[in-house]
Design an enzyme around this catalytic site. Sequence first.
Site, short mmCIF file in Angstrom:
data_model
loop_
_atom_site.label_atom_id
_atom_site.label_comp_id
_atom_site.label_asym_id
_atom_site.label_seq_id
_atom_site.Cartn_x
_atom_site.Cartn_y
_atom_site.Cartn_z
N PRO A 212 3.61 5.27 1.57
CA PRO A 212 4.08 5.20 0.19
C PRO A 212 2.92 5.39 -0.79
CG PRO A 212 4.69 3.24 1.44
CD PRO A 212 3.78 4.03 2.29
N ILE A 213 3.20 6.11 -1.85
CA ILE A 213 2.15 6.46 -2.80
C ILE A 213 1.54 5.20 -3.44
CG2 ILE A 213 3.46 6.81 -4.96
CD1 ILE A 213 1.17 9.47 -3.56
N CYS A 214 2.34 4.13 -3.59
CA CYS A 214 1.80 2.92 -4.22
C CYS A 214 0.78 2.25 -3.30
CB CYS A 214 2.90 1.97 -4.63
SG CYS A 214 3.88 1.38 -3.27
N THR A 215 1.02 2.35 -1.99
CA THR A 215 0.04 1.81 -1.05
C THR A 215 -1.28 2.58 -1.17
OG1 THR A 215 1.75 1.18 0.52
CG2 THR A 215 -0.46 1.45 1.40
N ASN A 218 -2.74 1.74 -4.73
CA ASN A 218 -3.07 0.38 -5.16
C ASN A 218 -3.49 -0.59 -4.05
OD1 ASN A 218 -2.23 1.18 -7.76
ND2 ASN A 218 -0.11 0.78 -7.17
#
Lengths: 431, 537
Positions: A212-215, A218
């Site tokens: 996932p892009i948020c992983t 961030n």
Amino acid sequence: MATEEALSNGNETDWSDRYYHIDQILDKPGPRTDPSFLAGEEVKRFLRETCKILVIGAGGLGCEILANLALSGFKDIHVIDMDTIDISNLNRQFLFRPKDVGKSKAIVAAEFIMNRVPGVKVTPYFGRIQDKDEEYYMQFNLVICGLDSVEARRWINATLVHMVDPDEPESLKPLIDGGTEGFKGQARVILPTVTSCYECSLDMLNKQTAFPICTIANTPRLPEHCIEWASVLEWPRVFKDKKMDTDDPEHIGWLYKTASSRAKEFKIEGVTWSLTQGVVKNIIPAIASTNAIIAASCCNEAFKIATSSAAYLNNYFMLIGTDGVYSFTFEHQKRDDCPVCGGQAITVNVSKEWTLERLIEMLVEKQDVQIKKPSLATPKRQLYFQAPPQLEELTRPNLEKTLSELVDDGEYITVTASSLPFDLTLQVKYD
Amino acid sequence: MSAVSESQDIEQATAAIQPPDNKTRRYDRQLRLWAASGQNALEASSVLVLSSSATLTAVLKNLVLPGIGHFTILDSAVASPADAGNNFFLAGPSSIGKPRAQEATSLLRELNDSVEGEAILKDVGEYLKTDEGRAFISSFSLVITHNLRKDTLDELSRFLWAGFNNPPLMVVRSAGFLAEFFIQYHEQCVAQPHTDENVPSLRIVRPFPALTKWASELDLDSLDPTEHGHVPFVIILVKAVGEWKDSHDGKLPSTMPERKEFKEHVVAMRKKIDEENFDEAEAQAWRIWSDPPVPNAVQSLLTLTPLTTSMSPNTPNAIFHALLQTLNAFVAAPNGPGCLPLSGALPDMRTDTESYVKLQTAYKERAAFEKARFKELLKEGFPALAPTIDGEEIDTFVKNAHHVRVLRGQRWSEWDADKEALASSLSSSPRETATHLALSALSTILNKTPDGSTVTVEALRTEVQKLVGEGVELPEEIGSAIGELARAPTADLPNTAAFLGGMVAQEAIKVITKQYVPVNGYCVIDMVDMWTGTICG
Ligand SMILES: [Zn+2]
């Protein structure tokens, strides 16, 4: 018409007893051989003088396939490959030597086979399968595919299914497909429109791990997350439109360095050159032995189909060699809603509240569809088009609309994508 | 900074980074499977093959490419016109009349400069009768035969079996579309099986102090929503198990309703419906009821008696047995954790970077601590052997302790003397056993007439009947198998040879690297219906 005497020699490059081993099979049937088998000169003549076979891919499987076919007595072999030889191919692609690095795989492989196995003609094409039209594919009796690309396989599969004309038996070209990954592999026989096709079994592919892009942005935890950050987020930020070339050691070096410094910042261990390369190139481990097993299975099927000397595989052979030797032979079933050979639309059950964008995301994710950048339309309206830019702009506002505003219950949507040589038809059913 | 100036920087930015050397690049795709340790083992190995048939050159090709150290072909034959037609490692008609092994060796060596290869033009049967020959044959890491005459094979297998230090023997037989192979070994100890059926324990039910401390100090109610959504599932489960035990007399959830209740308890701990870490905790709850101190398969190895009493470093597998016995001592130690040592591996999970790194550090530190205890026990138990053991070997063993394997084998063809076992296998695995028996019958007949002129369906059936014993009814699968063999009794087909070349090389690599699990028994192959199966395993 050749005389019987000339035939026993095949042609001038055949020496007496050249086919001592194979002729034991071709001179008489076995207990499980179909009665239509014409033992003796007739079948040898077809195999050695008439039969024309196409090999797609001259890589790990392709090199093996070419050698096996040549020794089996196929004499008119064509091979297509768009790749050039890399040093990492040399641990298994045994027709290539260090001096060949950088040259066309198809051309080097063809020359090697013709040198080693006298009287075999191998015609290489250094390019893409998509460069060729139906007339080209129509000239072959059989097609063997040893590719690592899902997209290319879907293309050739759809093309061969499309070519079938029920009134012309010759238009049905058996497709034999092989694939390997580490100690695992599979070989299958596809009779376009008759048996299950490549598209029918798309859901059997391993799903690629997508982070996932948020992983990535961030909360990185693994070295892979840092590498994805470098390639997916940092590269376009720093280099704008410059295309990343995963075969360029400088580019890999930059990604490695960038990922390493992020890993250091977050105290994450394990970013290496090899892992960086593996993640950005999506490298699949590959060894000579697994390729040999799968290529041999494919060629054995080609030989059996071309000669009718024994029953052919019906229709899927799967091998797992990690814990002893485990294999499974089964008949993969045709899918009625296969977009290539089925004829029926795929039903998607969705909520009325979904946006068009969510439906598109689902299609991209869906294991049995796997479509990249799809464009969608109903018979009444254009829903969303990826290109041309004006049309994209015009249809973009639809992405945020709910499906019920755009599509009626039970209505059909046609889905197209530049990567696919066929259209998908979906029938929308609201929950 | 503009894209242009940065792209010019790429050279400078990466100037200090050295891409991998040519050897690493060449072997990249296989190093991802067996790593440097497997590669070193391959490079240290030497393989002897006792013919240069199409099948054995195909095997060698798949061993030379990944880079074994050395191969020798022992073969007195001269290349025939038939050989030149089916063997890719002969130079077509120009090889006819020349020593087959020599021709094949030079073409095989072209595949990889770093592999040594030699041809010895001697007759195997005669060489085996000399002391020199026997010493030579037993000096290799592995010996492979293909369609070797039955009486020579029998002698060879007895000779190699007799010495515990002798190399494993791979016996390959094929005719037409049918084939089988067998690996003769006393024992194979697999330190890195790479199977995924057993996962290493995360110690959720036997938490080590750092985990207990973290879980007990954690006050979920006091966390802000972001922190709450980032508590690693391991900590959530350790906490939930602690709470469960407090209210259940110190017992774990065991019945189905209890497990369900436990999961509900975990779900009830979350603050918001979409907290993925709690979903993960619920999904990973199986770890609580599937976490024995020692997995069953490993438990039986802890008290396994070694095949030899010698524990010298030169005895095959002595180190592995020392490690197994140390593992037993570790599990039994009153001051230890009462289970296998911690592997130190931690899967990815829904959490923030800081928590993950903290948790990973805790696992690594604990694993290092337990490994140090393990090494002390090793030194106590095996004072002479311990100093000779490579540290990396111990690391690998401890990391894989949850799924290490020991396979015990038997002598080639010993099974064929056990009529009861054959009959029972014939009814439980008819097609595999029928094919095996048919190939055995064929080699008996070819022993007398190698040209295959006396091979008939009737002759094969008679031999098969002798093998299983008179009075045993032969299933129809026998007919399918012997029919194919009678059709092509001496055919070494290119595709069958290539298939075996892959299969046998793959097993050889497993035996040499002690990674992945080799076949135990007879692996039988039918390329008409395209199946494989293993019997007598
Ligand atoms: Zn289909």
